[in-house]
Design a protein around this motif. Structure first.
Motif, PDB file in Angstrom:
ATOM      1  N   PRO A 159      99.829 -30.368 -51.094  1.00 16.29           N
ATOM      2  CA  PRO A 159      98.944 -29.286 -51.528  1.00 16.29           C
ATOM      3  C   PRO A 159      99.721 -28.251 -52.344  1.00 16.29           C
ATOM      4  N   LYS A 160      99.031 -27.640 -53.299  1.00 22.12           N
ATOM      5  CA  LYS A 160      99.715 -26.701 -54.203  1.00 22.12           C
ATOM      6  C   LYS A 160      99.061 -25.330 -54.207  1.00 22.12           C
ATOM      7  N   CYS A 161      99.873 -24.317 -54.444  1.00 19.60           N
ATOM      8  CA  CYS A 161      99.367 -22.976 -54.724  1.00 19.60           C
ATOM      9  C   CYS A 161     100.513 -22.245 -55.409  1.00 19.60           C
ATOM     10  N   ASP A 162     100.253 -21.043 -55.947  1.00 20.11           N
ATOM     11  CA  ASP A 162     101.383 -20.339 -56.558  1.00 20.11           C
ATOM     12  C   ASP A 162     101.637 -18.999 -55.873  1.00 20.11           C
ATOM     13  N   VAL A 163     101.264 -18.953 -54.589  1.00 26.53           N
ATOM     14  CA  VAL A 163     101.500 -17.722 -53.826  1.00 26.53           C
ATOM     15  C   VAL A 163     102.916 -17.767 -53.248  1.00 26.53           C
ATOM     16  N   PRO A 211      97.306 -13.364 -44.381  1.00 29.67           N
ATOM     17  CA  PRO A 211      97.868 -14.700 -44.147  1.00 29.67           C
ATOM     18  C   PRO A 211      99.034 -14.613 -43.152  1.00 29.67           C
ATOM     19  N   ASP A 219      97.108 -26.076 -42.651  1.00 29.46           N
ATOM     20  CA  ASP A 219      96.454 -25.665 -43.896  1.00 29.46           C
ATOM     21  C   ASP A 219      96.892 -24.283 -44.385  1.00 29.46           C
ATOM     22  N   ARG A 220      97.109 -23.400 -43.447  1.00 33.65           N
ATOM     23  CA  ARG A 220      97.434 -22.022 -43.832  1.00 33.65           C
ATOM     24  C   ARG A 220      98.880 -21.870 -44.316  1.00 33.65           C
ATOM     25  N   TRP A 221      99.685 -22.905 -44.138  1.00 34.79           N
ATOM     26  CA  TRP A 221     101.112 -22.769 -44.484  1.00 34.79           C
ATOM     27  C   TRP A 221     101.639 -23.759 -45.528  1.00 34.79           C
ATOM     28  N   ALA A 244     100.848 -25.367 -48.391  1.00 34.47           N
ATOM     29  CA  ALA A 244     100.935 -25.146 -49.833  1.00 34.47           C
ATOM     30  C   ALA A 244     101.924 -24.026 -50.144  1.00 34.47           C
ATOM     31  N   ARG A 245     101.912 -22.964 -49.310  1.00 38.02           N
ATOM     32  CA  ARG A 245     102.840 -21.844 -49.545  1.00 38.02           C
ATOM     33  C   ARG A 245     104.286 -22.258 -49.287  1.00 38.02           C
ATOM     34  N   ALA A 287     105.379 -24.310 -52.228  1.00 33.39           N
ATOM     35  CA  ALA A 287     105.558 -23.447 -53.410  1.00 33.39           C
ATOM     36  C   ALA A 287     106.901 -22.721 -53.327  1.00 33.39           C
TER      37      ALA A 287
END
Ligand SMILES: [Zn+2]
Length: 449
Positions: A51-55, A298, A397-399, A401-402, A405
Protein backbone atom coordinates in the motif's frame (compact mmCIF):
# COMPACT_ATOMS: atom_id res chain seq x y z
CA UNK A 1 26.21 -5.25 15.44
CA UNK A 2 27.98 -4.17 12.26
CA UNK A 3 26.25 -3.58 8.99
CA UNK A 4 27.30 -5.47 5.94
CA UNK A 5 30.26 -3.70 4.42
CA UNK A 6 30.83 -1.75 7.61
CA UNK A 7 33.30 -4.03 9.29
CA UNK A 8 35.09 -7.08 8.02
CA UNK A 9 34.66 -10.37 9.83
CA UNK A 10 37.69 -11.42 11.81
CA UNK A 11 36.79 -15.09 12.02
CA UNK A 12 39.64 -17.41 11.25
CA UNK A 13 38.96 -19.39 8.10
CA UNK A 14 39.29 -23.07 8.80
CA UNK A 15 36.56 -24.37 6.53
CA UNK A 16 35.01 -26.87 8.93
CA UNK A 17 32.02 -27.43 6.64
CA UNK A 18 34.41 -29.29 4.32
CA UNK A 19 35.60 -31.58 7.11
CA UNK A 20 34.36 -35.18 6.61
CA UNK A 21 33.10 -35.59 10.21
CA UNK A 22 31.11 -32.38 9.88
CA UNK A 23 29.79 -33.35 6.43
CA UNK A 24 28.49 -36.65 7.83
CA UNK A 25 26.83 -34.83 10.74
CA UNK A 26 25.20 -32.26 8.45
CA UNK A 27 23.75 -34.98 6.24
CA UNK A 28 21.44 -35.74 9.17
CA UNK A 29 20.41 -32.11 9.82
CA UNK A 30 17.74 -29.86 8.30
CA UNK A 31 18.83 -26.25 7.78
CA UNK A 32 18.06 -23.15 5.79
CA UNK A 33 19.33 -23.15 2.21
CA UNK A 34 18.78 -21.05 -0.88
CA UNK A 35 15.26 -21.83 -2.15
CA UNK A 36 15.22 -23.49 -5.59
CA UNK A 37 13.70 -21.48 -8.44
CA UNK A 38 10.40 -23.29 -8.29
CA UNK A 39 10.11 -23.01 -4.51
CA UNK A 40 11.04 -19.33 -4.68
CA UNK A 41 8.33 -18.62 -7.25
CA UNK A 42 5.69 -20.27 -5.07
CA UNK A 43 6.84 -18.33 -1.99
CA UNK A 44 6.87 -15.10 -4.03
CA UNK A 45 3.17 -15.68 -4.85
CA UNK A 46 2.41 -14.74 -1.22
CA UNK A 47 3.68 -11.20 -1.85
CA UNK A 48 1.16 -8.46 -2.65
CA UNK A 49 1.55 -4.90 -3.90
CA UNK A 50 2.55 -2.68 -0.98
CA UNK A 51 0.00 0.00 0.00
CA UNK A 52 1.17 3.53 -0.78
CA UNK A 53 0.73 7.02 0.60
CA UNK A 54 2.94 10.10 0.81
CA UNK A 55 2.34 10.97 4.45
CA UNK A 56 5.59 11.25 6.41
CA UNK A 57 5.94 11.65 10.17
CA UNK A 58 7.06 15.07 11.45
CA UNK A 59 9.48 13.59 13.95
CA UNK A 60 11.63 10.46 13.69
CA UNK A 61 13.34 8.93 16.72
CA UNK A 62 15.82 6.16 15.94
CA UNK A 63 17.69 4.17 18.55
CA UNK A 64 20.43 1.61 18.87
CA UNK A 65 22.30 0.17 21.79
CA UNK A 66 25.77 -1.17 22.34
CA UNK A 67 27.12 -3.11 25.28
CA UNK A 68 30.64 -3.82 26.46
CA UNK A 69 31.96 -6.02 29.21
CA UNK A 70 35.63 -5.49 29.85
CA UNK A 71 38.33 -6.36 32.35
CA UNK A 72 39.27 -3.33 34.44
CA UNK A 73 42.87 -4.51 34.51
CA UNK A 74 44.23 -6.81 31.80
CA UNK A 75 46.14 -8.79 34.44
CA UNK A 76 42.81 -9.81 36.02
CA UNK A 77 40.62 -10.70 33.05
CA UNK A 78 37.75 -12.01 35.18
CA UNK A 79 37.28 -8.74 37.06
CA UNK A 80 34.94 -6.84 34.78
CA UNK A 81 32.88 -3.73 34.40
CA UNK A 82 29.90 -3.45 32.07
CA UNK A 83 29.10 -0.43 29.95
CA UNK A 84 25.86 0.05 28.06
CA UNK A 85 25.18 2.91 25.74
CA UNK A 86 21.82 3.59 24.13
CA UNK A 87 21.99 6.14 21.34
CA UNK A 88 19.01 8.12 20.13
CA UNK A 89 18.63 10.32 17.10
CA UNK A 90 15.58 12.54 16.99
CA UNK A 91 15.11 14.78 14.00
CA UNK A 92 12.31 16.76 12.44
CA UNK A 93 11.59 15.56 8.95
CA UNK A 94 12.20 19.09 7.67
CA UNK A 95 15.83 18.89 8.84
CA UNK A 96 16.31 15.59 7.11
CA UNK A 97 15.31 16.73 3.65
CA UNK A 98 18.40 17.75 1.77
CA UNK A 99 20.47 14.93 3.16
CA UNK A 100 20.03 12.87 0.01
CA UNK A 101 20.00 14.63 -3.35
CA UNK A 102 17.09 13.28 -5.41
CA UNK A 103 18.36 10.80 -8.00
CA UNK A 104 21.73 10.43 -6.33
CA UNK A 105 22.74 7.37 -4.32
CA UNK A 106 24.99 9.46 -2.09
CA UNK A 107 24.41 11.20 1.18
CA UNK A 108 25.60 14.78 1.63
CA UNK A 109 28.44 14.23 4.15
CA UNK A 110 28.00 17.66 5.77
CA UNK A 111 24.26 17.13 6.22
CA UNK A 112 24.93 13.64 7.59
CA UNK A 113 27.50 15.02 10.03
CA UNK A 114 25.12 17.68 11.27
CA UNK A 115 22.40 15.08 11.73
CA UNK A 116 24.90 12.87 13.49
CA UNK A 117 25.73 15.68 15.89
CA UNK A 118 22.14 15.60 17.05
CA UNK A 119 22.50 12.02 18.30
CA UNK A 120 22.36 11.72 22.07
CA UNK A 121 23.48 8.79 24.15
CA UNK A 122 22.49 7.64 27.59
CA UNK A 123 25.15 5.50 29.24
CA UNK A 124 24.97 3.02 32.11
CA UNK A 125 27.91 1.56 34.01
CA UNK A 126 27.36 -1.72 35.79
CA UNK A 127 29.49 -3.96 37.99
CA UNK A 128 30.39 -7.22 36.25
CA UNK A 129 32.03 -10.23 37.81
CA UNK A 130 34.25 -9.76 40.87
CA UNK A 131 33.26 -6.12 41.34
CA UNK A 132 31.57 -5.22 44.62
CA UNK A 133 29.62 -2.00 44.16
CA UNK A 134 29.30 -0.01 47.40
CA UNK A 135 30.73 -2.96 49.33
CA UNK A 136 27.77 -5.23 48.49
CA UNK A 137 27.92 -8.79 47.19
CA UNK A 138 28.42 -8.84 43.42
CA UNK A 139 24.78 -9.62 42.57
CA UNK A 140 23.36 -7.26 45.21
CA UNK A 141 25.65 -4.50 43.97
CA UNK A 142 24.44 -5.11 40.44
CA UNK A 143 20.81 -4.82 41.56
CA UNK A 144 21.56 -1.61 43.35
CA UNK A 145 23.39 -0.11 40.38
CA UNK A 146 20.45 -0.97 38.09
CA UNK A 147 18.01 0.63 40.53
CA UNK A 148 20.06 3.80 40.95
CA UNK A 149 20.69 4.30 37.24
CA UNK A 150 17.12 3.64 36.13
CA UNK A 151 15.90 6.13 38.77
CA UNK A 152 18.35 8.99 38.46
CA UNK A 153 18.31 11.96 36.14
CA UNK A 154 19.74 10.11 33.15
CA UNK A 155 16.28 8.69 32.32
CA UNK A 156 14.08 11.34 33.91
CA UNK A 157 11.59 13.33 31.84
CA UNK A 158 11.09 16.04 32.98
CA UNK A 159 14.27 16.52 35.02
CA UNK A 160 13.55 15.50 38.60
CA UNK A 161 10.43 13.70 37.45
CA UNK A 162 9.40 10.55 35.66
CA UNK A 163 12.13 7.93 35.06
CA UNK A 164 12.36 4.47 33.52
CA UNK A 165 11.87 3.08 37.04
CA UNK A 166 8.57 5.02 37.27
CA UNK A 167 7.62 3.74 33.82
CA UNK A 168 7.74 0.20 35.24
CA UNK A 169 4.86 1.11 37.60
CA UNK A 170 2.96 2.76 34.78
CA UNK A 171 3.37 -0.34 32.62
CA UNK A 172 2.24 -2.71 35.37
CA UNK A 173 -0.82 -0.71 36.46
CA UNK A 174 0.69 1.09 39.46
CA UNK A 175 1.84 -1.81 41.61
CA UNK A 176 4.63 -4.36 41.29
CA UNK A 177 5.13 -7.50 43.38
CA UNK A 178 8.33 -9.52 43.71
CA UNK A 179 7.67 -12.96 45.12
CA UNK A 180 11.04 -13.85 46.63
CA UNK A 181 14.05 -12.03 48.03
CA UNK A 182 16.55 -11.91 45.15
CA UNK A 183 19.42 -12.22 47.61
CA UNK A 184 18.45 -15.19 49.87
CA UNK A 185 15.32 -16.54 48.18
CA UNK A 186 13.02 -16.15 51.21
CA UNK A 187 9.34 -15.78 50.27
CA UNK A 188 7.79 -12.30 50.35
CA UNK A 189 6.01 -11.00 48.56
CA UNK A 190 7.65 -7.59 48.38
CA UNK A 191 5.16 -4.96 47.19
CA UNK A 192 6.13 -1.73 45.48
CA UNK A 193 4.28 1.36 44.36
CA UNK A 194 5.44 4.83 43.33
CA UNK A 195 7.20 6.39 46.31
CA UNK A 196 7.99 2.98 47.82
CA UNK A 197 10.71 1.56 45.58
CA UNK A 198 12.60 -0.41 48.23
CA UNK A 199 11.74 -3.16 50.67
CA UNK A 200 13.85 -5.00 53.27
CA UNK A 201 14.05 -8.78 53.39
CA UNK A 202 13.18 -10.02 56.91
CA UNK A 203 15.44 -13.04 56.36
CA UNK A 204 18.78 -11.64 55.23
CA UNK A 205 18.22 -7.91 55.57
CA UNK A 206 19.05 -7.26 51.92
CA UNK A 207 17.30 -4.40 50.18
CA UNK A 208 14.90 -5.43 47.43
CA UNK A 209 14.36 -2.85 44.68
CA UNK A 210 11.40 -2.46 42.34
CA UNK A 211 13.80 -2.72 39.38
CA UNK A 212 14.65 -6.27 40.55
CA UNK A 213 11.40 -7.18 38.74
CA UNK A 214 13.49 -6.95 35.55
CA UNK A 215 15.39 -9.98 36.92
CA UNK A 216 18.58 -9.12 35.01
CA UNK A 217 20.71 -9.77 38.11
CA UNK A 218 19.77 -13.47 37.92
CA UNK A 219 22.38 -13.88 35.22
CA UNK A 220 25.14 -12.30 37.27
CA UNK A 221 27.64 -14.63 38.88
CA UNK A 222 30.56 -13.83 41.16
CA UNK A 223 32.98 -15.42 38.76
CA UNK A 224 32.62 -15.89 35.08
CA UNK A 225 31.41 -13.94 32.15
CA UNK A 226 28.53 -11.54 32.75
CA UNK A 227 28.30 -10.15 29.26
CA UNK A 228 24.94 -11.82 28.56
CA UNK A 229 23.38 -10.00 31.56
CA UNK A 230 24.82 -6.73 30.25
CA UNK A 231 23.33 -7.43 26.79
CA UNK A 232 19.90 -8.22 28.32
CA UNK A 233 20.08 -4.97 30.24
CA UNK A 234 20.83 -3.09 27.03
CA UNK A 235 17.91 -4.68 25.17
CA UNK A 236 15.43 -3.98 27.99
CA UNK A 237 16.61 -0.47 28.73
CA UNK A 238 16.46 0.61 25.08
CA UNK A 239 12.81 -0.43 24.74
CA UNK A 240 11.88 0.96 28.16
CA UNK A 241 13.49 4.32 27.40
CA UNK A 242 11.57 4.66 24.14
CA UNK A 243 8.31 3.91 25.97
CA UNK A 244 9.24 6.48 28.64
CA UNK A 245 9.99 9.03 25.92
CA UNK A 246 6.61 8.46 24.27
CA UNK A 247 4.77 8.67 27.57
CA UNK A 248 6.41 12.03 28.31
CA UNK A 249 5.51 13.31 24.86
CA UNK A 250 1.93 12.04 25.10
CA UNK A 251 1.46 13.70 28.48
CA UNK A 252 2.51 17.01 26.94
CA UNK A 253 0.86 16.92 23.56
CA UNK A 254 -0.83 13.98 21.91
CA UNK A 255 -0.50 15.43 18.43
CA UNK A 256 3.33 15.40 18.71
CA UNK A 257 3.17 11.66 19.44
CA UNK A 258 0.75 11.13 16.59
CA UNK A 259 3.26 12.63 14.16
CA UNK A 260 6.18 10.56 15.48
CA UNK A 261 7.88 7.46 14.14
CA UNK A 262 10.02 5.31 16.41
CA UNK A 263 12.66 3.17 14.70
CA UNK A 264 14.35 0.56 16.85
CA UNK A 265 17.38 -1.35 15.64
CA UNK A 266 16.22 -4.96 15.90
CA UNK A 267 12.85 -6.59 16.54
CA UNK A 268 10.15 -5.22 18.83
CA UNK A 269 10.83 -7.79 21.52
CA UNK A 270 12.34 -8.21 24.98
CA UNK A 271 14.41 -11.31 25.52
CA UNK A 272 15.55 -13.29 28.55
CA UNK A 273 14.65 -12.46 32.13
CA UNK A 274 13.08 -9.00 31.48
CA UNK A 275 10.80 -10.47 28.77
CA UNK A 276 7.66 -10.25 30.92
CA UNK A 277 7.64 -6.49 30.29
CA UNK A 278 7.07 -7.03 26.58
CA UNK A 279 3.36 -7.64 27.32
CA UNK A 280 2.83 -4.40 29.21
CA UNK A 281 4.79 -2.45 26.58
CA UNK A 282 2.42 -3.91 23.96
CA UNK A 283 -0.59 -2.83 26.07
CA UNK A 284 0.94 0.63 26.61
CA UNK A 285 1.41 1.26 22.88
CA UNK A 286 -2.07 -0.07 22.16
CA UNK A 287 -3.43 2.41 24.70
CA UNK A 288 -1.51 5.19 22.96
CA UNK A 289 -2.93 4.15 19.57
CA UNK A 290 -6.44 4.25 21.07
CA UNK A 291 -5.90 7.68 22.62
CA UNK A 292 -4.76 9.09 19.29
CA UNK A 293 -7.70 7.43 17.55
CA UNK A 294 -10.27 8.93 19.93
CA UNK A 295 -8.68 12.34 19.46
CA UNK A 296 -9.08 11.94 15.69
CA UNK A 297 -5.32 11.62 15.18
CA UNK A 298 -3.38 8.90 13.33
CA UNK A 299 -1.55 6.57 15.73
CA UNK A 300 2.28 6.85 15.89
CA UNK A 301 4.50 4.46 13.94
CA UNK A 302 6.40 2.12 16.26
CA UNK A 303 8.73 0.00 14.17
CA UNK A 304 11.74 -2.27 14.53
CA UNK A 305 14.19 -2.56 11.64
CA UNK A 306 16.10 -5.83 11.42
CA UNK A 307 19.25 -6.03 9.39
CA UNK A 308 20.16 -9.60 10.22
CA UNK A 309 18.58 -12.73 11.62
CA UNK A 310 16.73 -15.56 9.91
CA UNK A 311 13.90 -13.49 8.44
CA UNK A 312 16.37 -11.10 6.84
CA UNK A 313 18.55 -13.95 5.49
CA UNK A 314 15.46 -15.53 3.99
CA UNK A 315 14.38 -12.18 2.54
CA UNK A 316 17.76 -11.62 0.90
CA UNK A 317 17.74 -15.09 -0.65
CA UNK A 318 14.20 -14.60 -1.94
CA UNK A 319 14.62 -11.02 -3.09
CA UNK A 320 15.66 -11.74 -6.72
CA UNK A 321 12.29 -13.50 -7.17
CA UNK A 322 10.18 -10.67 -5.75
CA UNK A 323 8.68 -7.77 -7.68
CA UNK A 324 9.61 -4.29 -6.54
CA UNK A 325 6.99 -2.57 -4.37
CA UNK A 326 5.62 -5.75 -2.77
CA UNK A 327 5.31 -7.01 0.80
CA UNK A 328 4.24 -9.98 2.88
CA UNK A 329 3.37 -10.44 6.57
CA UNK A 330 5.47 -13.19 8.14
CA UNK A 331 2.78 -15.38 9.66
CA UNK A 332 3.69 -18.28 11.93
CA UNK A 333 2.83 -20.62 9.08
CA UNK A 334 5.11 -18.72 6.67
CA UNK A 335 7.89 -18.73 9.24
CA UNK A 336 7.54 -22.46 9.88
CA UNK A 337 7.20 -23.51 6.26
CA UNK A 338 9.59 -21.19 4.41
CA UNK A 339 12.05 -19.91 7.01
CA UNK A 340 12.49 -22.57 9.70
CA UNK A 341 11.54 -25.51 7.49
CA UNK A 342 9.96 -27.32 10.44
CA UNK A 343 6.51 -27.38 12.07
CA UNK A 344 5.78 -24.41 14.36
CA UNK A 345 7.39 -24.92 17.76
CA UNK A 346 4.61 -23.07 19.60
CA UNK A 347 1.01 -22.01 18.97
CA UNK A 348 2.19 -18.43 18.68
CA UNK A 349 5.74 -17.45 17.68
CA UNK A 350 7.28 -14.95 20.11
CA UNK A 351 4.46 -15.39 22.63
CA UNK A 352 6.77 -14.61 25.57
CA UNK A 353 8.90 -11.97 23.87
CA UNK A 354 7.51 -10.12 20.82
CA UNK A 355 5.27 -7.06 20.75
CA UNK A 356 5.45 -6.54 17.00
CA UNK A 357 4.79 -8.26 13.70
CA UNK A 358 7.44 -8.83 10.99
CA UNK A 359 6.80 -7.78 7.42
CA UNK A 360 9.18 -8.27 4.50
CA UNK A 361 9.05 -5.30 2.17
CA UNK A 362 10.80 -4.83 -1.17
CA UNK A 363 10.93 -1.16 -2.09
CA UNK A 364 10.30 0.38 -5.51
CA UNK A 365 14.07 0.67 -5.93
CA UNK A 366 14.57 -3.03 -5.12
CA UNK A 367 15.99 -2.92 -1.60
CA UNK A 368 14.71 -5.45 0.87
CA UNK A 369 13.65 -4.76 4.48
CA UNK A 370 12.40 -6.67 7.48
CA UNK A 371 10.19 -4.23 9.35
CA UNK A 372 8.46 -5.07 12.60
CA UNK A 373 5.29 -3.08 13.43
CA UNK A 374 3.85 -2.88 16.97
CA UNK A 375 0.87 -5.20 17.43
CA UNK A 376 -2.40 -3.23 17.33
CA UNK A 377 -3.83 -5.40 20.13
CA UNK A 378 -4.02 -4.89 23.89
CA UNK A 379 -2.93 -8.45 24.66
CA UNK A 380 -2.43 -11.97 23.28
CA UNK A 381 -5.14 -13.68 25.29
CA UNK A 382 -5.80 -16.62 22.98
CA UNK A 383 -2.55 -17.96 21.50
CA UNK A 384 -4.02 -19.69 18.47
CA UNK A 385 -6.41 -16.87 17.62
CA UNK A 386 -3.71 -14.27 18.12
CA UNK A 387 -1.33 -16.12 15.85
CA UNK A 388 -3.83 -15.55 13.01
CA UNK A 389 -4.83 -11.97 13.89
CA UNK A 390 -1.33 -10.63 14.31
CA UNK A 391 -0.32 -11.54 10.75
CA UNK A 392 -3.42 -10.23 8.99
CA UNK A 393 -2.31 -7.12 7.08
CA UNK A 394 -5.86 -5.69 7.40
CA UNK A 395 -5.15 -5.10 11.09
CA UNK A 396 -2.26 -2.82 10.11
CA UNK A 397 -4.21 -0.59 7.71
CA UNK A 398 -3.47 2.46 9.81
CA UNK A 399 0.30 1.93 9.64
CA UNK A 400 1.49 -0.07 6.65
CA UNK A 401 1.37 2.59 3.92
CA UNK A 402 2.99 5.18 6.23
CA UNK A 403 5.70 2.73 7.34
CA UNK A 404 6.56 1.90 3.74
CA UNK A 405 6.53 5.59 2.74
CA UNK A 406 8.99 6.33 5.54
CA UNK A 407 11.32 3.50 4.54
CA UNK A 408 11.28 4.66 0.92
CA UNK A 409 12.09 8.18 2.04
CA UNK A 410 14.96 7.11 4.29
CA UNK A 411 16.56 4.24 2.37
CA UNK A 412 19.99 4.88 0.99
CA UNK A 413 22.95 3.14 -0.51
CA UNK A 414 25.69 3.66 2.00
CA UNK A 415 24.88 0.50 3.94
CA UNK A 416 23.03 -2.26 2.20
CA UNK A 417 19.32 -2.29 2.96
CA UNK A 418 19.51 0.22 5.75
CA UNK A 419 17.71 3.44 6.53
CA UNK A 420 19.61 6.60 7.41
CA UNK A 421 18.51 7.22 11.00
CA UNK A 422 19.03 3.64 12.13
CA UNK A 423 22.44 3.54 10.47
CA UNK A 424 23.44 6.83 12.09
CA UNK A 425 22.13 5.81 15.52
CA UNK A 426 24.06 2.59 15.12
CA UNK A 427 27.23 4.44 14.18
CA UNK A 428 26.80 6.73 17.14
CA UNK A 429 26.24 3.80 19.51
CA UNK A 430 29.26 1.91 18.31
CA UNK A 431 31.93 4.54 17.76
CA UNK A 432 31.15 7.70 19.69
CA UNK A 433 33.27 8.15 22.79
CA UNK A 434 31.32 11.14 24.05
CA UNK A 435 30.11 10.68 27.63
CA UNK A 436 26.49 9.75 28.18
CA UNK A 437 23.82 12.41 28.61
CA UNK A 438 20.19 12.24 29.60
CA UNK A 439 17.09 10.92 27.88
CA UNK A 440 15.61 14.39 28.18
CA UNK A 441 18.30 15.79 25.85
CA UNK A 442 17.00 13.57 23.05
CA UNK A 443 13.99 15.82 22.59
CA UNK A 444 13.90 19.56 22.17
CA UNK A 445 11.61 21.89 24.12
CA UNK A 446 9.38 21.97 21.06
CA UNK A 447 8.69 18.25 21.29
CA UNK A 448 7.73 18.52 24.92
CA UNK A 449 5.39 21.50 24.80
ZN1 LIG B 1 16.73 -12.12 51.75
Amino acid sequence: MPYEGQQASKRGHIDIVKNDDVKKFLSECAYLTQPGDQAAVSIAAHYKPAPKCDVLPQLVVASDGSAYSEPIDKKFPSTQVGYVKTSFMAFDMGDYNGLVTPGSPFVDPYAAASLHNKARAVAFTLPGSNVRYKGLRVQDGFRRAVYEQLSDERTQIPRGGFSVKDMLYHLEGGQIAIEKCPSCGQGGPHLFKRGKDESACSGCGATVYVTDSLRIHEQISDQGDNSSAITRFMNAVEHLQLATLLKAMADNNLSTVSGTAIMVDGPLALFGQPARYHASIQAFYYGLFERCESAGLPPPLIMGMQKDGMVMEHARALSPHLKNGTFCAISDQYRAEFINGIAPLTDNFGHETYYGQDFIYKTDSGRIFDVCLAYPFANKRNRKEFSGQKADPKNYDRWLARAFALIRHLEFDLYENSVVPVALAHRHASISLSPGGTLLDVLTKKHLS
